[in-house]
Scaffold this active site. Structure first.
Site, mmCIF file in Angstrom:
data_model
loop_
_atom_site.group_PDB
_atom_site.id
_atom_site.type_symbol
_atom_site.label_atom_id
_atom_site.label_comp_id
_atom_site.label_asym_id
_atom_site.label_seq_id
_atom_site.Cartn_x
_atom_site.Cartn_y
_atom_site.Cartn_z
ATOM 1 N N GLU A 39 -7.950 16.541 -51.045
ATOM 2 C CA GLU A 39 -6.726 16.336 -51.564
ATOM 3 C C GLU A 39 -5.904 16.033 -50.136
ATOM 4 O O GLU A 39 -5.912 16.462 -49.213
ATOM 5 C CB GLU A 39 -6.040 17.412 -52.137
ATOM 6 C CG GLU A 39 -4.785 17.247 -52.638
ATOM 7 C CD GLU A 39 -4.072 18.686 -53.389
ATOM 8 O OE1 GLU A 39 -3.254 18.527 -54.134
ATOM 9 O OE2 GLU A 39 -4.691 19.436 -53.212
ATOM 10 N N LYS A 110 -1.512 12.880 -59.457
ATOM 11 C CA LYS A 110 -1.747 14.255 -59.872
ATOM 12 C C LYS A 110 -0.794 14.738 -60.932
ATOM 13 O O LYS A 110 0.420 14.613 -60.811
ATOM 14 C CB LYS A 110 -1.483 15.229 -58.847
ATOM 15 C CG LYS A 110 -2.029 16.648 -58.999
ATOM 16 C CD LYS A 110 -1.884 17.467 -57.508
ATOM 17 C CE LYS A 110 -2.386 18.859 -57.846
ATOM 18 N NZ LYS A 110 -2.314 19.562 -56.602
ATOM 19 N N CYS A 143 -7.174 18.714 -57.516
ATOM 20 C CA CYS A 143 -6.962 20.136 -57.172
ATOM 21 C C CYS A 143 -6.730 21.179 -58.412
ATOM 22 O O CYS A 143 -7.277 21.354 -59.221
ATOM 23 C CB CYS A 143 -6.046 20.582 -56.073
ATOM 24 S SG CYS A 143 -5.979 22.159 -55.121
ATOM 25 N N VAL A 170 -6.425 27.201 -52.696
ATOM 26 C CA VAL A 170 -6.086 28.167 -51.752
ATOM 27 C C VAL A 170 -6.221 29.677 -52.647
ATOM 28 O O VAL A 170 -6.390 30.906 -51.938
ATOM 29 C CB VAL A 170 -4.790 28.174 -51.310
ATOM 30 C CG1 VAL A 170 -4.433 27.102 -50.478
ATOM 31 C CG2 VAL A 170 -3.884 28.127 -52.585
#
Length: 265
Positions: A39, A110, A143, A170
């Site tokens: 990304e 996105k 993501c 993350v």
């Protein structure tokens, strides 16, 4: 067909340094047919402000980063799906671009923005397109889209053979556990290209992976190192949606039951 994912750390705000890293890593992926990058691969991720993000964005038609990738596609005879910090007029989008040696094939913006992305990017307006790469049908998600099974199912209903998933994850392990389930429930291949390293307060989780149509892990990266994964697949296997001799997920669906009374969507 060979699929590769390139797990690396873009250099925030330094496109030349990012390209230098990628040039070396793409040499390692030279035998692939389709390469997936993380990304926002052209800019980095942890922007201090929307202004910083805008200063590091590019227009699709005037992008040094995409020009570099097009040259790499010509050099190595592969196609690339990459995350891309896209500027379109006054708007910024967290996008994924599919391109080959002739240039851009298609783009996805996105749909589901994560944390501070909501302060920087517009929600995606492309829907969930599937693109033709020769005879193969390729979809892209980005993501945090991993959370939303509707997006993955739409890819399956539109006939995707492969879903490319550029990511900057993350939250440890969550997507890496969930994405194989999307692969098996939709019976297609998934190539998740995550990044590694740290930017400001964020630590990215690595563990990029390539999944088969049964949810099996065909290749998996380490958590912290820059590396290229490679897997050889037969993408046409994704067109067999039968789970047993009497069960085929598209024909067994009951969409008339999927809207419960009282729910708005």
């Amino acid at each position: 067909m060979k699929i590769a994912t390139v797990q690396f750390a873009p250099v925030l705000g330094n496109l030349d340094a990012t390209i230098a890293k990628l040039r070396r890593l793409l040499e390692e992926a030279a035998t692939a047919d389709l390469v997936v990058l993380p990304e926002l691969a052209n800019s980095g991720y942890a922007f201090s402000s929307r202004e910083e993000a805008r200063s590091l964005s590019e227009n699709v038609g005037e992008s040094n980063f995409l020009s570099f990738l097009t040259e790499e596609c010509w050099k190595h005879h592969f196609a690339i799906a990459t995350g891309f910090n896209e500027r379109d007029g006054d708007k910024l989008f967290n996008s994924a671009i599919l391109l080959d040696s002739e240039g851009v094939i298609g783009a996805y913006r996105k749909a589901h923005l994560f944390l501070n992305e909501k302060d920087i990017f517009e929600p995606g307006d492309t829907g969930f397109p599937v693109f033709s790469l020769g005879d193969i049908r390729v979809g892209m998600l980005i993501c945090f889209d991993w959370v939303f099974p509707e997006a993955w199912r739409i890819m399956g209903l539109k006939g995707a053979d492969i879903v490319c998933h550029p990511s900057n994850l993350v939250l440890p392990e969550l997507a890496q556990r969930t994405v194989p389930a999307h692969a098996v429930t939709n019976r297609y291949f998934v190539a998740l290209a995550n990044r590694v390293g740290k930017e400001k307060e964020l630590t990215f989780t690595g563990n990029s992976l390539i999944c088969g149509t049964k949810g099996e892990i065909l290749a998996e990266a380490e958590a912290t190192s820059e590396q290229v994964l490679m897997a050889t697949i037969d993408p046409l296997i994704a067109r067999d949606k039968s789970l047993t001799k009497r069960n085929n997920w598209p024909s067994d669906r009951r969409p008339e039951l999927y809207r419960e009374e009282g729910l708005t969507d």
